[in-house]
Design an enzyme around this catalytic site. Structure first.
Site, PDB file in Angstrom:
ATOM      1  N   GLY A  76       0.816  -1.193   0.000  1.00  0.00           N
ATOM      2  CA  GLY A  76       0.000   0.000   0.000  1.00  0.00           C
ATOM      3  C   GLY A  76       0.857   1.252   0.000  1.00  0.00           C
ATOM      4  O   GLY A  76       1.919   1.289   0.631  1.00  0.00           O
ATOM      5  N   HIS A 279      -0.964  -5.501  12.927  1.00  0.00           N
ATOM      6  CA  HIS A 279      -0.488  -5.135  11.584  1.00  0.00           C
ATOM      7  C   HIS A 279       0.863  -5.793  11.293  1.00  0.00           C
ATOM      8  O   HIS A 279       1.877  -5.121  11.065  1.00  0.00           O
ATOM      9  CB  HIS A 279      -0.393  -3.619  11.432  1.00  0.00           C
ATOM     10  CG  HIS A 279      -0.413  -3.183   9.987  1.00  0.00           C
ATOM     11  ND1 HIS A 279      -0.837  -1.939   9.578  1.00  0.00           N
ATOM     12  CD2 HIS A 279      -0.061  -3.840   8.836  1.00  0.00           C
ATOM     13  CE1 HIS A 279      -0.738  -1.837   8.262  1.00  0.00           C
ATOM     14  NE2 HIS A 279      -0.270  -2.982   7.792  1.00  0.00           N
ATOM     15  N   GLY A 281       1.142  -8.363   8.873  1.00  0.00           N
ATOM     16  CA  GLY A 281       1.029  -9.129   7.640  1.00  0.00           C
ATOM     17  C   GLY A 281       2.311  -9.151   6.840  1.00  0.00           C
ATOM     18  O   GLY A 281       2.667 -10.171   6.241  1.00  0.00           O
TER      19      GLY A 281
END
Length: 325
Positions: A76, A279, A281
């Protein structure tokens, strides 16, 4: 003028970097105030530090007057695109497609299995030295809907395949056909939710996906369904999710939240039926080898004036930000 490349990994630890540029190490430091490693005007490629606060990652942007490429180490790029108004025109922004697929897909599967099989309850029982055998759901025979079928979504399906799921359905921004079958457009998502036992979110955060999982989305999920979010926290309306969790109608496994980090005392911590990971991942042992390979490849392409991979957009002088490419 020097042609500097700022790297958040010590350059001597990256094999195969092409000759030509001067490679300088900069990761912001522990407090985010690490001095710049050279004159920012000489930096032609800025590789954004990984797992740093947005203020740290974006601090150099307005000073990089000669930069030609901004390379993130994340899939992202929403934290960078929000600050592109301070970047000179003609800069290519590239993401880290190919770096996080394995790690994020593993976590998506781990969260799914842990939530369905009741692993958090077993951990609590172990601490209390209680032997409590109960019946839990299996991933086998479930219908799974992947919302955000890019490279990470495809990697998630790769890992679902051995688990005897009944069906995998796929949603992306637009309709297309893959070797595995049809990918439905996002406009079909509400009609597909009632059939899904597990909904896995792996979509990027964009204006179109901000708040995508709202009260209406959640209401379309079947009773007892599991929502797994390995995308971005703001893809989900936290208030709407809390209402569904507190009713006990659905469960959730979240690697990302809104707000993030989730502050102490936030009701999501204690909501029934939710599993939260902080968070993680991307950050695993799979990250560094893949990040190094990406940087070597991209910088070789840059030096040889070949097309770069993963170009998300190019900044434009006529906008307060960027135009897509």
């Amino acid at each position: 003028m020097s042609a500097d490349v700022w790297l958040p990994i010590p350059p001597e630890e990256i094999e195969g970097l092409p000759e030509g540029p001067r490679y300088l190490f900069w990761d912001g430091g522990e407090d985010g105030e690490q001095p710049f490693p050279g004159d920012p005007a000489d930096c032609v490629v800025y590789v954004v530090p990984y797992m740093k606060h947005e203020a740290v990652k974006t601090r150099p942007l307005e000073h990089l007057t000669g930069v030609r490429v901004i390379q993130t180490l994340t899939a992202g790029v929403d934290d960078i695109t929000a600050r592109l108004s301070s970047v000179v025109p003609g800069v290519r922004l590239c993401n880290a497609r190919g770096v996080h697929e394995a790690s994020t897909a593993e976590l998506a599967l781990a969260l799914t299995l842990a939530a369905l099989r009741g692993i958090p309850g077993f951990v609590r029982a172990q601490r209390q030295e209680r032997w409590t055998s109960t019946f839990h759901q299996s991933l086998a025979d479930k219908n799974v809907l992947i919302v955000g079928y890019g490279s990470i979504g495809a990697a998630i399906e790769d890992r679902l395949e051995p688990f005897e799921v009944a069906r995998v359905a796929r949603i992306a921004r637009s309709r297309r056909t893959t070797a595995r079958g049809l990918v439905h457009p996002i406009t079909d998502v509400l009609s597909m939710l009632p059939d899904a036992d597990v909904v896995i979110l792996s979509t990027p955060l964009t204006p179109d996906t901000l708040g995508l999982v709202d009260a209406g989305f959640l209401a379309r999920m079947k009773d007892g369904a599991l929502l797994v979010n390995v995308a971005r926290g703001p893809v989900v309306d936290t208030g709407a999710l809390l209402a569904e969790l507190e009713s006990g109608r659905i469960t959730a496994a979240l690697d990302v939240t809104d707000p993030e980090p989730l502050p102490p005392g936030h009701p999501l911590w204690q909501a029934p039926g939710v599993l939260i990971s902080p968070h993680v991942g991307g950050p695993s042992s799979a990250f560094l080898p893949r990040a190094k390979r990406l940087l070597t490849d991209q910088l070789t392409r840059f030096v040889n004036q070949e097309p770069l991979r993963n170009v998300i957009l190019t900044t434009d002088a006529g906008t307060a930000g960027a135009k897509g490419r």
